[in-house]
Design a protein around this motif. Structure first.
Motif, PDB file in Angstrom:
ATOM      1  N   HIS A  81       3.432  25.786  52.439  1.00  0.00           N
ATOM      2  CA  HIS A  81       2.265  26.004  51.834  1.00  0.00           C
ATOM      3  C   HIS A  81       0.954  25.620  52.319  1.00  0.00           C
ATOM      4  CE1 HIS A  81       4.964  27.427  48.804  1.00  0.00           C
ATOM      5  NE2 HIS A  81       4.198  28.213  48.327  1.00  0.00           N
ATOM      6  N   SER A 182       0.915  21.449  50.611  1.00  0.00           N
ATOM      7  CA  SER A 182       1.079  21.187  49.123  1.00  0.00           C
ATOM      8  C   SER A 182       2.682  21.453  49.058  1.00  0.00           C
ATOM      9  CB  SER A 182       0.601  22.210  48.199  1.00  0.00           C
ATOM     10  OG  SER A 182      -0.734  22.266  48.549  1.00  0.00           O
ATOM     11  N   PHE A 183       3.269  20.732  48.386  1.00  0.00           N
ATOM     12  CA  PHE A 183       4.634  20.585  48.008  1.00  0.00           C
ATOM     13  C   PHE A 183       4.993  20.529  46.421  1.00  0.00           C
ATOM     14  CE2 PHE A 183       3.733  18.592  52.024  1.00  0.00           C
ATOM     15  CZ  PHE A 183       4.450  19.432  52.910  1.00  0.00           C
ATOM     16  N   ASN A 184       6.112  21.030  46.211  1.00  0.00           N
ATOM     17  CA  ASN A 184       6.708  20.541  45.022  1.00  0.00           C
ATOM     18  C   ASN A 184       7.549  19.381  45.185  1.00  0.00           C
ATOM     19  OD1 ASN A 184       5.673  22.587  43.226  1.00  0.00           O
ATOM     20  ND2 ASN A 184       6.939  24.024  43.573  1.00  0.00           N
ATOM     21  N   LEU A 190       3.238  18.414  41.903  1.00  0.00           N
ATOM     22  CA  LEU A 190       2.629  18.969  43.097  1.00  0.00           C
ATOM     23  C   LEU A 190       2.105  17.745  43.854  1.00  0.00           C
ATOM     24  CD1 LEU A 190       2.093  21.769  44.391  1.00  0.00           C
ATOM     25  CD2 LEU A 190      -0.412  21.218  43.535  1.00  0.00           C
TER      26      LEU A 190
HETATM   27  C1  LIG Z   1       5.960  25.125  43.110  1.00  0.00           C
HETATM   28  O1  LIG Z   1       6.921  25.672  42.046  1.00  0.00           O
HETATM   29  C2  LIG Z   1       6.261  26.672  41.386  1.00  0.00           C
HETATM   30  C3  LIG Z   1       7.276  27.207  40.323  1.00  0.00           C
HETATM   31  O2  LIG Z   1       8.534  27.471  40.892  1.00  0.00           O
HETATM   32  C4  LIG Z   1       5.879  27.797  42.650  1.00  0.00           C
HETATM   33  O3  LIG Z   1       5.364  29.071  41.654  1.00  0.00           O
HETATM   34  C5  LIG Z   1       4.881  27.380  43.487  1.00  0.00           C
HETATM   35  O4  LIG Z   1       4.464  28.375  44.477  1.00  0.00           O
HETATM   36  C6  LIG Z   1       5.304  26.162  44.188  1.00  0.00           C
HETATM   37  N1  LIG Z   1       4.481  25.464  44.828  1.00  0.00           N
HETATM   38  C7  LIG Z   1       4.816  25.072  46.228  1.00  0.00           C
HETATM   39  C8  LIG Z   1       3.450  24.452  46.759  1.00  0.00           C
HETATM   40  O5  LIG Z   1       5.812  25.035  46.654  1.00  0.00           O
END
Ligand SMILES: *[C@@H]1O[C@H](CO)[C@@H](O)[C@H](O)[C@H]1NC(C)=O
Ligand SMILES: *[C@@H]1O[C@H](CO)[C@@H](O)[C@H](O)[C@H]1NC(C)=O
Ligand SMILES: *[C@@H]1O[C@H](CO)[C@@H](O)[C@H](O)[C@H]1NC(C)=O
Length: 443
Positions: A81, A182-184, A190
């Protein structure tokens, strides 16, 4: 020029928005796209695609900037992302190159007309897009197009241009830029990294980075060891480690594999082998093979066959971007002969091209194929399951998925098929590679 790139190394990758990270790691799903994969697909067309792919797999020896990206298929993809707001982009995860680059578009308005959603990074739609100036130290980290353009540091708007080529002649050319990514995180938060250096590619050409063999990717995530790679740039925040487990994609439905950036809390079952360095290239992850075994019998291959010489020729790399495994010609011939001696199965009529050893396993429920293993430096043994080196090229035909390195000075490659089912941990800080057969369930 390479030397300059290497020496200029520390300038980049210092600033991050969040300094105190108690997040252990990032977990990015890896998607697998492969012509060999699903048993339900038509086998004949798979084999045809495979053979056209293999002709591209030949690597030139001793090029500092090469990649398995051009293998075209059998690749693992990761979503990055990029920008503010974040734009998701699908990239090939490639441990055989350093640069992160994405296909860029300068489109401002009505972009969905010319650019289908997520087919390119729309630089003008991001408020955090930042071009490196040509005088910026970071600009010394990338190779430049020829002829070089004079850089006048008092002039604004002279962006850093890069041109990065792969060994099949494929090229990505554009601006070396910075973005927020960005990452989860593994804890569900986030996370943002505000200065990921990457190539914004405007001119992209060549079989491995464009067209159908690129499999719909928008770029490459270089996971190599060099200063501009994704793992080097994010490594400082995550303990200079990354790992992945490439799961067996012939299982239906295919399980998800992950790329983990950071420490994957103690897995005691790891075996280790040192990561070796090539004086000519910081990109690749070299390991040392000492001996090869077929059914626990050591083959009479001189250990020197595996070694890297003082000039950086030879040696063995671990590469997620190459599908098949390449062994030095001598070793390859010995493996072939040893397997041929042990297996009493008929060879199929009209063997698939590009494979030297295939068996017709029609009517045999569990064909017994020899065990192949590699003794590595550091006294560890890598013993992959048979499915990592015998593949089904068509119904009831199994072929040895190894290739010889024929070019002088060429290096061996442990490809992604051979890596399946193992958790590999690239510990750059300690300069070692850990691997574990039991780690995949946790990754
Ligand atoms: C983080 O997780 C959410 C829910 O699964 C998703 O919609 C979002 O795109 C993810 N964001 C990134 C930066 O990976
Ligand atoms: C650099 O740019 C400045 C301002 O545009 C100009 O005055 C100067 O002559 C340039 N220097 C060179 C070496 O081109
Ligand atoms: C494999 O063997 C079976 C049985 O002997 C035969 O019918 C079939 O044609 C063979 N397949 C190939 C590709 O040689």
């Amino acid at each position: 020029m390479l030397l300059i790139i290497l020496l200029a190394f520390t300038h980049i990758c210092h600033s991050a928005t969040i300094n105190s990270d108690n997040h252990h790691f990032l977990k990015l799903p890896l998607l697998h796209i492969n012509p060999l994969q699903s048993p339900s697909q038509a086998f004949s067309s798979d084999a045809a695609r495979l053979s056209s792919l293999l002709s591209n797999l030949h690597r030139k020896p001793n090029l500092p900037v090469t990649s398995g990206a051009y293998a075209g298929a059998g690749q693992y993809f990761v979503t990055l992302h990029l920008g503010t707001p974040p734009q998701p982009l699908l990239l090939i995860a490639d441990t055989g190159s350093d640069l992160i680059w994405v296909t860029c578009s300068a489109c401002r308005d009505d972009c969905s007309v010319t650019r289908p959603a997520h087919s390119a990074f729309l630089a003008r739609h991001s408020s955090s897009y930042w071009l490196h100036h040509c005088f910026d130290p970071a600009c010394r980290l990338v190779p430049h197009p020829r002829p070089p353009v004079a850089c006048n540091h008092t002039r604004l708007h002279t962006p850093c241009r890069y041109e990065y080529s792969y060994s099949d002649g494929s090229i990505t050319n554009g601006f070396f830029a910075k973005e927020t990514t960005s990452f989860n995180s593994s804890t569900g938060k986030l996370l943002q990294h505000d200065s990921l250096a990457f190539g914004c590619g405007f001119k992209i050409s060549g079989p491995s980075v464009s067209g159908p063999s690129f499999n719909g990717a928008q770029g490459v995530m270089g996971l190599g060891r060099g200063p501009i790679s994704f793992v080097t740039q994010l490594g400082r925040r995550f303990g200079n480690k990354f790992s992945y487990c490439l799961k067996d994609y012939t299982i239906a439905p295919p399980p998800t594999s992950y790329l983990l950036i950071g420490s994957t809390t103690g897995n005691s079952r790891f075996r280790y082998t040192p990561l070796l360095t090539n004086p000519l290239s910081f990109t690749f992850y070299y390991i040392g093979i000492q001996n090869v075994y077929v059914d626990n019998l050591k083959l009479r291959v001189s250990p020197s066959v595996w070694e890297m010489d003082k000039l950086g020729n030879g040696g063995t790399i671990v590469d997620s971007g190459t599908t098949l495994t390449f062994l030095p010609d001598t070793a390859y011939r010995h493996v072939l002969a040893a397997i041929r001696r042990r297996v009493k199965l008929p060879t199929p009529a009209g063997s698939p091209p590009n494979f030297d050893l295939c068996f017709n396993v029609s009517g045999i429920r569990r064909p017994s194929l020899p065990k192949l293993s590699f003794k590595l430096v550091g006294n560890s043994v890598f013993s992959p399951p048979v499915g990592n080196y015998f593949i089904d090229t068509s119904e009831n035909v199994k072929c040895l998925a190894l290739q010889p390195v024929t070019s002088p000075g060429g290096f061996s490659v442990i490809g992604n098929l051979m890596q399946q089912g193992f958790l590999f941990e690239f510990d750059i800080g300690r300069s070692q590679l850990g691997f574990s057969r039991s780690g995949c369930s946790r990754a």
